[in-house]
Design an enzyme around this catalytic site. Sequence first.
Site, PDB file in Angstrom:
ATOM      1  N   TYR A   1      55.541 -32.477 -78.290  1.00 14.16           N
ATOM      2  CA  TYR A   1      54.906 -32.225 -76.995  1.00 14.16           C
ATOM      3  C   TYR A   1      53.408 -32.029 -77.177  1.00 14.16           C
ATOM      4  CZ  TYR A   1      53.381 -29.650 -72.864  1.00 14.16           C
ATOM      5  OH  TYR A   1      52.684 -29.228 -71.767  1.00 14.16           O
TER       6      TYR A   1
ATOM      7  N   SER B   1      47.234 -28.984 -72.846  1.00 15.66           N
ATOM      8  CA  SER B   1      48.036 -27.781 -73.083  1.00 15.66           C
ATOM      9  C   SER B   1      47.426 -26.938 -74.195  1.00 15.66           C
ATOM     10  CB  SER B   1      49.462 -28.193 -73.488  1.00 15.66           C
ATOM     11  OG  SER B   1      50.192 -27.090 -73.979  1.00 15.66           O
TER      12      SER B   1
END
Length: 353
Positions: free
Chosen positions: A167, A142
């Site tokens: 995350y 990501s």
Amino acid sequence: MKILVTGTAGFIGYHLAKKLLERGDEVVGVDNINDYYDVNLKYARLAELGIHKNEVKDNKLLGSTTYPKHQFIKVNLDDSETINKLFESEKFDAVCNLAAQAGVRYSLENPHAYIQSNVVGFLNILEACRNYGVKNLCYASSSSVYGLNKSQPFKTSDHTDHPISLYAATKKSNEMMAHTYAHLYNISCTGLRFFTVYGEMGRPDMAPMLFADAIFNDRPIKVFNHGNMSRDFTYIGDIVDGIVKVIDNPAKPSDKFDANNPDSSISNAPYRIYNIGNNSPVQLLDFIKTLEIAIGKEAVQNFMDMQDGDVVSTYADVSDLINDFGYKPDTSLEVGIERFVKWYREFYGVKND
């Protein structure tokens, strides 16, 4: 090629599975179909792949009614026993791991879900690749791994040691875990740092869907940091094209790796990291304006402070993609948003005004 794609009830996984099936690959899809967001959208994606809700059972491998070369199984990646059985029976040529607990802000509320899915689940995929001879693995990372880094555009060679959400930390851990397995077991591992993906069948918790839903239903939208944000919005079709190129070209050891001055995106092991972004950041207010034009209706905007775990801007350097594959995402925001709004109207039954 026989490919395991995890997360096929998800946004990117669905589009990737469809692309691979349409070019003739054999695809086994995996998803746990959790309720992080509306499961009806997840089942709608699966239905497009010929997997029907009333037939889905835990740990049961189903055949598609649409694609003869597609099968699906509902399973959690942290279920190592079922994952190992699947690898043993299906003998994959390649694996693309897109399954994950997504969402930056939700990681502040439910951190344990991220460790189970993104860390334990990914370890099970790595172990299964090692134990059952799969030498070609790509996986979703990501843009959030860039964290506090303000040097833009973000380069894959940049340090990513200062994440600002759990995350992001789990995605960074995936990259390090993958390198370990590439080094120890000669598994080609390629990590893909996605930048703000949008398009048809998109996730309801992301800005394009949140904004469209609010505008169509006459609700105000939340504009964080008072609109002083930008994102490298990347159309789903471009993301999928990039993933396919990576699947077809497994990572190789790099002769440019210097252990005295290591670049974290390459290695003397078969390991690689790529950004997949549009390489053209858009101001948030300009994005909203583009969406308003496509919908034909103005948004009511509530300006708010910055959210915890969020960053002001993202901007992908994609020179690695260009150099290695001659590929660069290039769908304009106007074209991508027009396609997204057209799908939204059809899927949710919204009539033109």
